[in-house]
Write an enzyme that holds these catalytic residues in place. Structure first.
Site, short mmCIF file in Angstrom:
data_model
loop_
_atom_site.label_atom_id
_atom_site.label_comp_id
_atom_site.label_asym_id
_atom_site.label_seq_id
_atom_site.Cartn_x
_atom_site.Cartn_y
_atom_site.Cartn_z
N ASP A 53 -1.34 -2.09 0.45
CA ASP A 53 -0.43 -1.04 0.90
C ASP A 53 0.81 -1.68 1.50
OD1 ASP A 53 -0.26 2.03 1.88
OD2 ASP A 53 0.45 0.72 3.49
N TYR A 58 8.53 -1.80 5.60
CA TYR A 58 7.78 -2.92 6.19
C TYR A 58 8.44 -4.27 5.92
CZ TYR A 58 3.93 0.52 6.13
OH TYR A 58 3.16 1.63 6.27
N LYS A 88 6.04 2.86 -0.56
CA LYS A 88 6.51 4.12 0.02
C LYS A 88 8.04 4.22 0.00
CE LYS A 88 2.63 3.79 3.22
NZ LYS A 88 2.43 2.34 3.17
N HIS A 121 7.33 8.35 2.72
CA HIS A 121 6.83 7.71 3.93
C HIS A 121 6.75 8.67 5.13
CE1 HIS A 121 6.60 3.42 5.81
NE2 HIS A 121 5.77 4.25 6.43
#
Length: 319
Positions: A53, A58, A88, A121
């Site tokens: 993931d 990120y 995402k 997200h």
């Protein structure tokens, strides 16, 4: 635990490929450097993880992509198709016209032709790119839910992703998607742990055929927005001691017994193994009853990420 660990999978609605239910997360605060993240992904593949993931926000898409390519070169997996990759859409690209290009950008970062699952997200839009949080109120906008979802469906139609879904969406916002969707969300990824059980939302998603994925199953401890209330919980610790398990394993087993998939994040090899070692034992009815009596409090809110703006607070109030 050997690298041959077999992780159970779930069949998502509208997706041919089964999704492994124990997932290696790649979010960290402060962000890990490229080589650390890449090495952790390779180690996780050796341990047995097959679902990773990531997200544009990120900053881990590029090292994840490099790790996938390296894993294939090293023969750790025969091909990319043995892995399930979720990424995402970030809020700064949530204008409908930006969504297909944003998905293609993530694919370039990942060095992939497609992802297995693409999620919105957060249910909000930002009008600018951001480098830090919280953000100014003037760049926060409501999400054009129906327009954004139509663009997500286009990503699937173009073959950029095998399945589409959402993250941090409440029942009201999902209902808005379902009112016009031709492809319903396959997944809703939200915070879920023994101290934030999400019973109403989980039951809603189950009725709608939307698979539930839990992030922060340990309360997002040691991150900017979480705390240690799960891993420091005395009730969980007592159960763990009686079982010969860690408190984290008891929390993860409880989440797993909810019939959901779980995103765990650790770059420590031994902890990666521990997080997989929840499949061959069960909590007793008494254990489960004790856990279900624990007081509830949400750990991760949109306001904790973006700031306590009116639009944000309204979304946080939804269930």
């Amino acid at each position: 635990m050997a690298a041959t660990t077999t992780i159970p999978s779930v069949q998502l609605k509208g997706c041919e490929k089964a999704m492994p239910t124990l997932i290696m997360g790649t979010a960290s605060y402060p962000p890990s450097d490229f080589e650390t993240t890449k090495a952790a992904i390779l180690e996780a593949i050796k341990v047995g993880y097959r679902h990773f993931d990531t997200a544009f926000a990120y900053g881990s898409e590029k090292p994840v992509g490099e790790a996938i390519a390296e894993a294939v070169r090293l023969g750790l997996v025969r091909s990319r198709d043995e892995l399930f990759i979720t990424t995402k859409l970030w809020c700064s690209f949530a204008e409908p016209s930006q969504i297909v290009p944003a998905c293609k950008m993530s694919l370039r970062n990942l060095q992939l032709d497609y992802v297995d699952l693409y999620l919105i997200h957060w249910p909000i839009r930002l009008t600018e790119m951001i480098s830090k949080t919280p953000v100014a109120r003037e760049i926060v906008r409501p999400l054009d839910v129906k327009g954004a979802w139509a663009a997500m469906e286009e990503c699937k139609k173009l073959g950029l992703t095998k399945a589409i879904g959402v993250s941090n969406f409440a029942t009201k916002t999902i209902e808005e998607i379902l009112s016009s969707a031709t492809v319903p969300p396959a997944v809703n990824q939200v915070e879920l742990n023994p101290l934030w059980r999400q019973e109403k939302l989980k039951e809603f998603c189950k009725k709608k055929g939307i698979h539930f994925t839990a992030y922060s199953p340990l309360g997002a401890n040691n991150t900017k927005w979480g705390d240690n209330r799960v891993v420091d919980n005395e009730v969980l610790a007592e159960i763990a001691k009686s079982r010969g398990k860690t408190t984290a394993q008891v929390a993860l087993r409880w989440v797993y017994e909810q019939g959901v998939s779980i995103v765990t994040k650790s770059f420590n090899k031994e902890r990666m193994k521990e997080n997989l070692d929840i499949l061959d034992w069960y909590l007793s009815e008494e254990d489960t009853e004790k856990i279900n009596q624990l007081p509830q409090r949400k750990g991760t809110t949109l306001a904790s990420v973006l700031g306590p703006h009116d639009i944000v607070l309204e979304l946080d109030a939804l269930v």
